[in-house]
Design a protein around this motif. Structure first.
Motif, mmCIF file in Angstrom:
data_model
loop_
_atom_site.group_PDB
_atom_site.id
_atom_site.type_symbol
_atom_site.label_atom_id
_atom_site.label_comp_id
_atom_site.label_asym_id
_atom_site.label_seq_id
_atom_site.Cartn_x
_atom_site.Cartn_y
_atom_site.Cartn_z
ATOM 1 N N ILE A 154 -0.208 2.260 -6.179
ATOM 2 C CA ILE A 154 1.067 2.962 -6.296
ATOM 3 C C ILE A 154 1.959 2.609 -5.119
ATOM 4 N N PRO A 173 6.302 3.121 -3.642
ATOM 5 C CA PRO A 173 7.577 3.798 -3.882
ATOM 6 C C PRO A 173 8.470 2.946 -4.790
ATOM 7 N N GLU A 174 9.156 3.600 -5.685
ATOM 8 C CA GLU A 174 9.991 2.871 -6.636
ATOM 9 C C GLU A 174 11.104 2.091 -5.929
ATOM 10 N N GLU A 207 7.839 6.968 -7.887
ATOM 11 C CA GLU A 207 6.709 6.070 -7.666
ATOM 12 C C GLU A 207 6.443 5.246 -8.920
ATOM 13 N N SER A 225 2.154 7.863 3.525
ATOM 14 C CA SER A 225 1.704 7.689 2.142
ATOM 15 C C SER A 225 1.480 9.053 1.509
ATOM 16 N N LYS A 226 1.978 9.210 0.280
ATOM 17 C CA LYS A 226 1.780 10.478 -0.437
ATOM 18 C C LYS A 226 0.322 10.576 -0.882
#
Length: 323
Positions: A248, A250-251, A285, A321-322
């Motif tokens: 994953i 970030p967009e 994301e 980081s999430k």
């Protein structure tokens, strides 16, 4: 020195996590079972065994009707049955000894059969004098009182089976190929804010509605504590697909070029373009199917001014980081 002259950027890390694709809908909660409590015969109510709003177990008594007259009838037919059974036994003995005719034996047998039928009929009326809960549920508001005379089929109260609720909702037909039995649904209702209740699909309408081009789905939602109520408006998220250990990013890290998508990797102070293949999305994301590895450092801000191989200067620490 090269780093000092580099393009200022912010960086992040390719992380792993669970990502799901969901479809949103609205629906209604329904009682899993629902029945109006009604007596099967006329009579005076001698007792109401439930209180309004009470949880009632399957097989428990709900109401009792007066049975004094029927009990007397049952005693009479039972006595008659006993007498006719004795007469039948004597008739068989006499017939074996040729003291009575076959007709007399048949008459005794018929009398016994009629007595047996009358007893069964009165017994059924006795049993219908008590209304039993057909399933576990919550009793609604009653419409009669003890002592009232009720007719057969008259409404007494509603019984709602709400330990588990049904959820009906519709989705556009384009999702039809991705819907299956036992698929998870997440449910929210206005009464409990952001709290989520989980259920699963167990039935799919075989036909698509011609007017709306949607398909009707039905799910079961466990209702511990009986907090959810039939008739509630529900916001539904259907989990179409879930992947564990997905990569994953970030967009905002994506760099589109024509039909392709790229991400800049940070390699020894330089921005290196990596062509990627995208997977599932969620707000902010996106999943990466190919082109990156877990733990790699990528550029998430400032990449608009970059070209492949350009030197960069990292302005801040890596973005958290999430989890």
């Amino acid at each position: 020195k090269g780093a000092a002259k580099g393009v200022p950027v912010k960086v992040g890390t390719v992380r792993t996590g669970t990502i799901s694709e969901e479809a949103s809908a609205v629906g209604s909660l329904l009682a899993n079972e629902s029945v109006m409590i009604r007596p099967e015969r006329d009579g005076r109510i001698t007792a109401i065994h439930f209180t309004e709003g009470q949880v009632v177990r399957k097989g428990e008594k709900l109401i009792s009707l007066d049975i004094s007259e029927i009990e007397a009838q049952f005693a009479a037919v039972s006595s008659e049955l006993t007498l006719n059974r004795s007469r039948m036994k004597r008739a068989e003995e006499l017939h074996e000894k040729k003291f009575i005719s076959a007709q007399a034996l048949d008459d005794a047998r018929e009398a016994l059969n009629q007595s047996t039928a009358r007893q069964a009929e009165v017994k059924a009326r006795l049993e219908k004098s008590t209304v039993i809960a057909p399933f576990e549920g919550v009793a609604g508001l009653r419409q009669v009182s003890p002592g009232a005379y009720v007719k057969a089929g008259q409404d007494v109260a509603r019984l709602e089976g709400i330990g588990t609720l049904k959820l009906d909702f519709r989705l556009p037909e384009l999702y039809l190929g991705r819907i299956r039995g036992k698929q998870e649904v997440l449910v929210r209702v206005d009464a409990f804010g952001t709290e989520t209740f989980r259920g699963e699909i167990y039935a799919i309408e075989p036909a698509v509605d011609e007017q709306s081009r949607t398909v009707l789905l039905r799910a079961r939602v466990p209702n511990p504590g009986v907090r959810l109520k039939p008739g509630m408006f529900a916001r539904v998220a259907l989990v179409l697909e879930t992947r564990e250990s997905a990569l994953i990013v970030p967009e905002q890290a994506l760099v589109p070029q024509g039909k392709d998508r790229f991400v800049y990797r940070l390699v020894e102070g330089k921005a290196v373009m990596a062509k990627i293949e995208l997977g599932l999305r969620r707000p902010g994301e996106i999943e990466i199917l190919r082109g990156l590895s877990a733990g790699e450092t990528i550029i998430v801000d400032g990449q608009q001014r970059l070209r492949d191989g350009a030197a960069v200067t990292v302005l801040t620490e890596k973005l958290p980081s999430k989890q």
